[in-house]
Scaffold this motif. Structure first.
Motif, PDB file in Angstrom:
ATOM      1  N   LEU A 155      35.683  18.583  -9.573  1.00 38.49           N
ATOM      2  CA  LEU A 155      34.549  17.851  -9.001  1.00 38.49           C
ATOM      3  C   LEU A 155      33.538  17.484 -10.086  1.00 38.49           C
ATOM      4  O   LEU A 155      32.904  16.429 -10.013  1.00 38.49           O
ATOM      5  CB  LEU A 155      33.894  18.686  -7.903  1.00 38.49           C
ATOM      6  CG  LEU A 155      34.820  19.031  -6.722  1.00 38.49           C
ATOM      7  CD1 LEU A 155      34.065  19.840  -5.678  1.00 38.49           C
ATOM      8  CD2 LEU A 155      35.413  17.774  -6.111  1.00 38.49           C
ATOM      9  N   ALA A 156      33.385  18.342 -11.093  1.00 33.84           N
ATOM     10  CA  ALA A 156      32.520  17.985 -12.221  1.00 33.84           C
ATOM     11  C   ALA A 156      33.084  16.771 -12.953  1.00 33.84           C
ATOM     12  O   ALA A 156      32.328  15.879 -13.381  1.00 33.84           O
ATOM     13  CB  ALA A 156      32.386  19.177 -13.174  1.00 33.84           C
ATOM     14  N   LEU A 157      34.408  16.713 -13.093  1.00 31.73           N
ATOM     15  CA  LEU A 157      35.027  15.546 -13.734  1.00 31.73           C
ATOM     16  C   LEU A 157      34.850  14.293 -12.893  1.00 31.73           C
ATOM     17  O   LEU A 157      34.754  13.184 -13.427  1.00 31.73           O
ATOM     18  CB  LEU A 157      36.511  15.814 -13.980  1.00 31.73           C
ATOM     19  CG  LEU A 157      36.827  16.819 -15.090  1.00 31.73           C
ATOM     20  CD1 LEU A 157      38.298  17.192 -15.081  1.00 31.73           C
ATOM     21  CD2 LEU A 157      36.435  16.255 -16.462  1.00 31.73           C
ATOM     22  N   TYR A 158      34.812  14.453 -11.573  1.00 30.84           N
ATOM     23  CA  TYR A 158      34.545  13.318 -10.680  1.00 30.84           C
ATOM     24  C   TYR A 158      33.055  12.985 -10.623  1.00 30.84           C
ATOM     25  O   TYR A 158      32.645  12.112  -9.872  1.00 30.84           O
ATOM     26  CB  TYR A 158      35.040  13.624  -9.267  1.00 30.84           C
ATOM     27  CG  TYR A 158      36.538  13.522  -9.075  1.00 30.84           C
ATOM     28  CD1 TYR A 158      37.210  12.317  -9.249  1.00 30.84           C
ATOM     29  CD2 TYR A 158      37.283  14.633  -8.687  1.00 30.84           C
ATOM     30  CE1 TYR A 158      38.577  12.229  -9.057  1.00 30.84           C
ATOM     31  CE2 TYR A 158      38.657  14.553  -8.485  1.00 30.84           C
ATOM     32  CZ  TYR A 158      39.300  13.342  -8.674  1.00 30.84           C
ATOM     33  OH  TYR A 158      40.661  13.246  -8.486  1.00 30.84           O
ATOM     34  N   ARG A 159      32.262  13.722 -11.395  1.00 30.30           N
ATOM     35  CA  ARG A 159      30.810  13.504 -11.510  1.00 30.30           C
ATOM     36  C   ARG A 159      30.057  13.827 -10.215  1.00 30.30           C
ATOM     37  O   ARG A 159      29.097  13.144  -9.848  1.00 30.30           O
ATOM     38  CB  ARG A 159      30.503  12.072 -11.988  1.00 30.30           C
ATOM     39  CG  ARG A 159      31.100  11.762 -13.351  1.00 30.30           C
ATOM     40  CD  ARG A 159      30.683  10.383 -13.854  1.00 30.30           C
ATOM     41  NE  ARG A 159      31.298  10.066 -15.122  1.00 30.30           N
ATOM     42  CZ  ARG A 159      30.854  10.461 -16.302  1.00 30.30           C
ATOM     43  NH1 ARG A 159      29.770  11.212 -16.363  1.00 30.30           N
ATOM     44  NH2 ARG A 159      31.470  10.120 -17.423  1.00 30.30           N
ATOM     45  N   PHE A 160      30.479  14.855  -9.526  1.00 31.29           N
ATOM     46  CA  PHE A 160      29.720  15.332  -8.364  1.00 31.29           C
ATOM     47  C   PHE A 160      28.423  15.968  -8.847  1.00 31.29           C
ATOM     48  O   PHE A 160      28.432  16.868  -9.685  1.00 31.29           O
ATOM     49  CB  PHE A 160      30.528  16.387  -7.605  1.00 31.29           C
ATOM     50  CG  PHE A 160      31.414  15.843  -6.524  1.00 31.29           C
ATOM     51  CD1 PHE A 160      31.331  16.315  -5.225  1.00 31.29           C
ATOM     52  CD2 PHE A 160      32.348  14.852  -6.802  1.00 31.29           C
ATOM     53  CE1 PHE A 160      32.159  15.821  -4.233  1.00 31.29           C
ATOM     54  CE2 PHE A 160      33.179  14.351  -5.818  1.00 31.29           C
ATOM     55  CZ  PHE A 160      33.089  14.835  -4.517  1.00 31.29           C
ATOM     56  N   THR A 161      27.310  15.520  -8.305  1.00 35.26           N
ATOM     57  CA  THR A 161      26.032  16.124  -8.682  1.00 35.26           C
ATOM     58  C   THR A 161      25.894  17.534  -8.106  1.00 35.26           C
ATOM     59  O   THR A 161      25.124  18.346  -8.629  1.00 35.26           O
ATOM     60  CB  THR A 161      24.863  15.257  -8.198  1.00 35.26           C
ATOM     61  OG1 THR A 161      24.933  15.121  -6.767  1.00 35.26           O
ATOM     62  CG2 THR A 161      24.908  13.872  -8.834  1.00 35.26           C
ATOM     63  N   GLU A 185      44.275  10.599 -12.673  1.00 39.44           N
ATOM     64  CA  GLU A 185      43.938  10.737 -14.090  1.00 39.44           C
ATOM     65  C   GLU A 185      42.450  10.482 -14.265  1.00 39.44           C
ATOM     66  O   GLU A 185      41.941   9.411 -13.934  1.00 39.44           O
ATOM     67  CB  GLU A 185      44.742   9.755 -14.938  1.00 39.44           C
ATOM     68  CG  GLU A 185      44.509   9.944 -16.432  1.00 39.44           C
ATOM     69  CD  GLU A 185      45.380   9.051 -17.286  1.00 39.44           C
ATOM     70  OE1 GLU A 185      44.814   8.324 -18.135  1.00 39.44           O
ATOM     71  OE2 GLU A 185      46.607   9.072 -17.101  1.00 39.44           O
ATOM     72  N   VAL A 186      41.749  11.485 -14.750  1.00 46.64           N
ATOM     73  CA  VAL A 186      40.305  11.391 -14.978  1.00 46.64           C
ATOM     74  C   VAL A 186      40.050  11.818 -16.414  1.00 46.64           C
ATOM     75  O   VAL A 186      40.425  12.924 -16.815  1.00 46.64           O
ATOM     76  CB  VAL A 186      39.516  12.285 -14.007  1.00 46.64           C
ATOM     77  CG1 VAL A 186      38.013  12.121 -14.234  1.00 46.64           C
ATOM     78  CG2 VAL A 186      39.876  11.973 -12.562  1.00 46.64           C
ATOM     79  N   THR A 187      39.445  10.962 -17.194  1.00 44.41           N
ATOM     80  CA  THR A 187      39.226  11.176 -18.633  1.00 44.41           C
ATOM     81  C   THR A 187      40.508  11.613 -19.332  1.00 44.41           C
ATOM     82  O   THR A 187      40.488  12.446 -20.240  1.00 44.41           O
ATOM     83  CB  THR A 187      38.102  12.207 -18.900  1.00 44.41           C
ATOM     84  OG1 THR A 187      38.522  13.505 -18.430  1.00 44.41           O
ATOM     85  CG2 THR A 187      36.805  11.805 -18.214  1.00 44.41           C
ATOM     86  N   LEU A 206      30.687  18.829   0.594  1.00 46.99           N
ATOM     87  CA  LEU A 206      31.360  18.034   1.616  1.00 46.99           C
ATOM     88  C   LEU A 206      30.633  16.716   1.841  1.00 46.99           C
ATOM     89  O   LEU A 206      31.259  15.654   1.958  1.00 46.99           O
ATOM     90  CB  LEU A 206      31.435  18.821   2.929  1.00 46.99           C
ATOM     91  CG  LEU A 206      32.259  20.106   2.924  1.00 46.99           C
ATOM     92  CD1 LEU A 206      32.271  20.734   4.311  1.00 46.99           C
ATOM     93  CD2 LEU A 206      33.672  19.867   2.464  1.00 46.99           C
ATOM     94  N   SER A 207      29.309  16.791   1.891  1.00 44.87           N
ATOM     95  CA  SER A 207      28.530  15.581   2.124  1.00 44.87           C
ATOM     96  C   SER A 207      28.692  14.584   0.986  1.00 44.87           C
ATOM     97  O   SER A 207      28.870  13.384   1.212  1.00 44.87           O
ATOM     98  CB  SER A 207      27.046  15.949   2.295  1.00 44.87           C
ATOM     99  OG  SER A 207      26.267  14.795   2.502  1.00 44.87           O
ATOM    100  N   GLU A 208      28.659  15.069  -0.256  1.00 48.84           N
ATOM    101  CA  GLU A 208      28.787  14.154  -1.399  1.00 48.84           C
ATOM    102  C   GLU A 208      30.174  13.522  -1.439  1.00 48.84           C
ATOM    103  O   GLU A 208      30.320  12.353  -1.822  1.00 48.84           O
ATOM    104  CB  GLU A 208      28.509  14.893  -2.704  1.00 48.84           C
ATOM    105  CG  GLU A 208      28.498  13.968  -3.911  1.00 48.84           C
ATOM    106  CD  GLU A 208      27.974  14.620  -5.175  1.00 48.84           C
ATOM    107  OE1 GLU A 208      28.012  13.967  -6.237  1.00 48.84           O
ATOM    108  OE2 GLU A 208      27.525  15.788  -5.112  1.00 48.84           O
ATOM    109  N   ALA A 209      31.189  14.279  -1.033  1.00 53.33           N
ATOM    110  CA  ALA A 209      32.543  13.715  -1.014  1.00 53.33           C
ATOM    111  C   ALA A 209      32.629  12.517  -0.089  1.00 53.33           C
ATOM    112  O   ALA A 209      33.292  11.518  -0.396  1.00 53.33           O
ATOM    113  CB  ALA A 209      33.547  14.785  -0.588  1.00 53.33           C
ATOM    114  N   VAL A 210      31.935  12.588   1.057  1.00 52.67           N
ATOM    115  CA  VAL A 210      31.972  11.489   2.032  1.00 52.67           C
ATOM    116  C   VAL A 210      30.977  10.397   1.668  1.00 52.67           C
ATOM    117  O   VAL A 210      31.317   9.220   1.609  1.00 52.67           O
ATOM    118  CB  VAL A 210      31.692  12.026   3.444  1.00 52.67           C
ATOM    119  CG1 VAL A 210      31.570  10.886   4.445  1.00 52.67           C
ATOM    120  CG2 VAL A 210      32.815  12.973   3.873  1.00 52.67           C
TER     121      VAL A 210
END
Length: 321
Positions: free
Chosen positions: A85-91, A131-133, A161-165
């Protein structure tokens, strides 16, 4: 080769921004023995995985080290959990360097244990990674489920969960499916977060439906109504209804939880009852609205146009829902 002999690793052990991490097998391919490695200022940060410099590993080097450790002998491995999730840039996810463990997803058949910063998560049928970075990373829904499995704080779970949606990473149904498969819906703080998530996901889907109707200039329906037979039974609610055309749209936001069969049976009974009365019912999923809004608008337009070629729908009472 003795420790005074230059090793053919300068392209990796030097500068240039590349992660300076190699497995023991890779070192052997370069002619480096374990004794040679022991006499270098290198660190074995995981079993069979060496960091080719002194000092702490960067976050990128830790990720590569975990993948090398979990993927040795040709096995599949992908980053999951909070690191993914950090790689997906989740705050809502901590930065990579703040993570004590990096979760890595492997097939359940792998005979390997967690070690150091590498925490293994097993799957009967691992998903296809994104594939992320340049790294293999589990899909968002799976990564969220693996993160939630390690969390006890209700606020953090709800934010993930909220950030994913909200961030458009995945649909609520996909998240609930992964949480169900991981047997996490027996945890009260997860159930509470999921109920909020499903409600929020429906609100987002409704906004997309409004936008689709107006963007593609469909006739304005009546929104969010209950349909009843005059003096008869309640037929259920629909998200949009065109009384003059006998066409209804229902958002399919069902979450695949326990009782799904009963819920689907109720959907089917309601649809059959409406269709017997001459109403065309179109089910649209939030994913289709998000990814294929123009196509869904064409489906609705076709149903509206075709209404002139069939018998008029029976008279129904339309009430606000």
């Amino acid at each position: 080769m003795n420790h005074n002999t230059p090793l053919p690793l300068r392209h990796l052990a030097g500068t240039g921004g590349r992660p300076r991490v190699l497995s023991l097998a890779q070192l052997r391919e370069h002619g480096v023995t374990p004794a040679d490695a022991a006499e270098r200022p290198w660190q074995q940060i995981l079993p069979g995985v060496f960091l080719l410099h002194a000092g702490p590993a960067t976050s990128e080097e830790r990720l590569h080290a975990v993948l090398l450790y979990a993927g040795r002998r040709g096995g599949e491995a992908m980053i999951t959990g909070l690191a993914a999730l950090a790689l997906y840039r989740f705050t809502a996810a901590p930065p990579l360097l703040a993570l004590q463990h990096i979760d890595v997803l492997v097939p359940s058949t792998r005979r390997l244990r967690s070690a150091g910063c590498a925490r293994l998560v097993r799957a009967q049928a691992p998903p296809r990674p994104n594939e992320v970075t340049g790294l293999p990373v589990a899909p968002v829904a799976r990564a969220v489920a693996d993160a939630v499995a390690q969390l006890t704080d209700a606020g953090t779970v709800r934010r993930l969960l909220s950030e994913a949606v909200r961030g458009g990473h995945c649909e609520p149904a996909a998240l609930v499916r992964e949480l169900t498969a991981a047997r996490l819906l027996n945890r009260p703080h997860v159930v509470d977060a999921v109920e909020s998530l499903v409600a929020e996901g429906r609100g987002i889907a409704e906004d997309r439906l409004y936008d689709m109707v107006r963007r593609y200039q469909l006739p304005e329906p009546v929104w969010n109504v209950d349909l009843r037979v005059p003096g008869g039974p309640h037929l259920g609610g629909v998200d949009a209804y065109w009384p003059d055309f006998g066409v209804a749209v229902e958002l399919d936001t069902r979450a695949p939880r326990q009782g799904e069969d009963e819920e689907w049976s109720e959907y089917a009974r309601r649809r059959e009852a409406l269709e017997r009365l001459g109403v065309t019912v179109i089910h649209i999923t939030p994913r289709k609205l998000r990814d294929h809004a123009e196509q869904q608008a064409a489906v609705v337009r076709t149903a509206l146009t075709a209404s002139g070629d069939r018998d008029p729908a029976g008279y129904l009472v339309v009430l606000p829902r």
